[in-house]
Design a protein around this motif. Structure first.
Motif, PDB file in Angstrom:
ATOM      1  N   ALA A 218       0.823  -1.211   0.000  1.00 49.55           N
ATOM      2  CA  ALA A 218       0.000   0.000   0.000  1.00 49.55           C
ATOM      3  C   ALA A 218       0.860   1.266   0.000  1.00 49.55           C
ATOM      4  N   ARG A 219       2.134   1.140   0.359  1.00 51.84           N
ATOM      5  CA  ARG A 219       3.002   2.320   0.362  1.00 51.84           C
ATOM      6  C   ARG A 219       3.710   2.530  -0.964  1.00 51.84           C
ATOM      7  N   GLY A 220       3.301   1.803  -1.981  1.00 50.42           N
ATOM      8  CA  GLY A 220       3.867   2.030  -3.312  1.00 50.42           C
ATOM      9  C   GLY A 220       5.121   1.205  -3.512  1.00 50.42           C
ATOM     10  N   ALA A 221       5.897   1.567  -4.524  1.00 43.85           N
ATOM     11  CA  ALA A 221       7.056   0.754  -4.906  1.00 43.85           C
ATOM     12  C   ALA A 221       8.058   0.658  -3.762  1.00 43.85           C
ATOM     13  N   GLN A 222       8.111  -0.479  -3.149  1.00 43.20           N
ATOM     14  CA  GLN A 222       9.038  -0.709  -2.049  1.00 43.20           C
ATOM     15  C   GLN A 222       9.744  -2.032  -2.281  1.00 43.20           C
ATOM     16  N   HIS A 223      10.993  -2.083  -1.922  1.00 38.11           N
ATOM     17  CA  HIS A 223      11.786  -3.303  -2.050  1.00 38.11           C
ATOM     18  C   HIS A 223      12.182  -3.732  -0.643  1.00 38.11           C
ATOM     19  N   VAL A 224      11.716  -4.894  -0.238  1.00 35.02           N
ATOM     20  CA  VAL A 224      12.092  -5.392   1.088  1.00 35.02           C
ATOM     21  C   VAL A 224      13.490  -5.983   0.979  1.00 35.02           C
ATOM     22  N   LEU A 225      14.418  -5.388   1.733  1.00 37.99           N
ATOM     23  CA  LEU A 225      15.818  -5.778   1.610  1.00 37.99           C
ATOM     24  C   LEU A 225      16.247  -6.752   2.699  1.00 37.99           C
ATOM     25  N   ARG A 226      15.612  -6.634   3.898  1.00 37.02           N
ATOM     26  CA  ARG A 226      16.107  -7.408   5.051  1.00 37.02           C
ATOM     27  C   ARG A 226      14.931  -7.694   5.971  1.00 37.02           C
ATOM     28  N   VAL A 227      14.830  -8.936   6.459  1.00 35.48           N
ATOM     29  CA  VAL A 227      13.757  -9.332   7.382  1.00 35.48           C
ATOM     30  C   VAL A 227      14.367 -10.102   8.557  1.00 35.48           C
ATOM     31  N   TRP A 228      13.842  -9.863   9.754  1.00 32.58           N
ATOM     32  CA  TRP A 228      14.228 -10.622  10.954  1.00 32.58           C
ATOM     33  C   TRP A 228      12.985 -11.321  11.490  1.00 32.58           C
ATOM     34  N   ASN A 229      13.131 -12.592  11.861  1.00 27.62           N
ATOM     35  CA  ASN A 229      12.017 -13.387  12.401  1.00 27.62           C
ATOM     36  C   ASN A 229      12.456 -13.997  13.728  1.00 27.62           C
ATOM     37  N   TYR A 230      11.703 -13.744  14.790  1.00 33.78           N
ATOM     38  CA  TYR A 230      12.009 -14.353  16.089  1.00 33.78           C
ATOM     39  C   TYR A 230      10.766 -15.092  16.567  1.00 33.78           C
ATOM     40  N   LEU A 231      10.895 -16.412  16.717  1.00 32.98           N
ATOM     41  CA  LEU A 231       9.756 -17.207  17.154  1.00 32.98           C
ATOM     42  C   LEU A 231      10.144 -18.067  18.340  1.00 32.98           C
ATOM     43  N   GLY A 232       9.137 -18.481  19.114  1.00 37.73           N
ATOM     44  CA  GLY A 232       9.416 -19.265  20.319  1.00 37.73           C
ATOM     45  C   GLY A 232       9.549 -20.744  19.985  1.00 37.73           C
TER      46      GLY A 232
END
Ligand code: 3EB
Length: 330
Positions: free
Chosen positions: A125-139
């Motif tokens: 919804a914020r327009g042209a965006q490139h996700v470069l890095r993601v962090w996931n923390y799960l139990g």
């Protein structure tokens, strides 16, 4: 090969990398500094804040007092919330984070799916965006045997929820188990209105090509991402994986050596000079608290002066004792 890294002639139209640092600072003061895009505390004892740019990561830090991690950009920052999601934006950069409680959502797969659907919807919804890095923390990431392991369910849900979110290529990522409330999932990301450059490690099979033995759904991440101006490398969680196999089962020192070899291979693959320096903020995720002093000694000897945060976290393969991620500026 990537051009222009050795001697970066940075195009003024390209977005300069956010400055990432660790600091013993007051959260309120850090949030008031101009250009603060995100701020992270680590562990239950870290400060609380309702500011959408703040996230209390559910991983305990072996350093006392634990520093804060701060992301800063050279532009005014706006921020807000959107349901379970909180975000900030400035200078072409976008931070978004979501925290979900699995106990209300029906397990790790459904929760990961919802987290990625909501992040996708918001970022799109914020327009042209490139996700470069993601962090996931799960139990309880290693709870369950074989295909029933919770990490495998997380991978299923992540793939189901992302849809075409990463159609241009997977972001760099980290997925680590925390020892907090086992039902809590935290996912946060850094995106930009300009694209990065994907970097793989020639010593490792790309994660999305892992053979079936590691799960129904291969993990969806790139080994590293060079930021738009090629002025920084975002390094994914890196462990003692060679080819697709875990090396040196249950041997901490050998895993640390192999991990450093992998990190150097990544820098070479990105056409960056070798080594880490006082700007290279790294994190080491350590499975057994008793190993923390040895990991700290490894950094003191092999990466002197490099800022490192030692965190208590479980690596997604139970035979792996340590994982390292972070940043290298050009
Ligand atoms: C590995 O090399 C270690 O599932 O997003 C590292 C980084 C790992 C990210 C993920 C998993 C992930 O396969 C595990």
């Amino acid at each position: 090969m990537i051009q222009g890294c050795e001697n970066p002639q940075i195009d003024p139209l390209l977005r300069r990398a956010p400055r990432i640092s660790y600091r013993l600072a007051d959260a309120t003061v850090a949030l008031k500094e101009p250009g603060t895009l995100a701020l992270f505390g680590f562990g239950a004892g870290s400060p609380g804040s309702d500011d959408p740019r703040y996230l209390r990561v559910a991983l305990e830090c072996f350093d006392a007092p634990a520093p804060l991690e701060i992301w800063q950009v050279d532009a005014p920052v706006i921020h807000g919330t959107d349901g379970a999601l909180h975000w900030s934006a400035g200078g072409g950069w976008l931070f978004a984070a979501i925290e979900l409680d699995e106990s209300r959502l029906g397990g790790p797969s459904a929760t990961a799916q919802l987290a990625y659907e909501q992040l996708h919807r918001f970022v799109a919804a914020r327009g042209a965006q490139h996700v470069l890095r993601v962090w996931n923390y799960l139990g309880a990431i290693n709870h369950g045997e074989g295909d029933a392991e919770r990490y495998k369910h997380f991978c299923d849900g992540r793939a189901a929820g992302m849809g075409d979110f990463f159609a241009e290529g997977f972001p760099a990522a980290t997925a680590i188990g925390h020892r907090g409330d086992p039902h809590r999932l935290q996912v946060y990301l850094l995106a930009c209105d300009q694209s990065g450059t994907w970097v793989e490690n020639p010593r490792q099979v790309s994660a999305w090509r892992y053979p079936r033995q590691y799960g129904r759904t291969p993990p969806s991440f790139a080994r590293a991402m060079l930021l738009p101006a090629q002025d920084a490398l975002a390094i994914s969680g890196t462990a003692a994986v060679v080819g697709h196999a875990s090396a040196h089962h249950d041997d901490l020192d050998a895993q640390l050596d192999e991990t450093l070899t992998n990190l150097e291979a990544l820098l070479a693959s990105a056409d960056m000079t070798a080594g880490f320096d006082t700007h290279s903020t790294l994190k080491a995720y350590v499975r057994h608290a008793a190993d923390a002093p040895r990991v700290r000694e490894f950094f003191r000897q092999r990466l002197p002066g490099v800022p490192v945060l030692l965190l208590h976290g479980d690596i997604c393969r139970s035979e792996l004792l340590v994982e390292i991620d972070g940043w290298r500026y050009a």
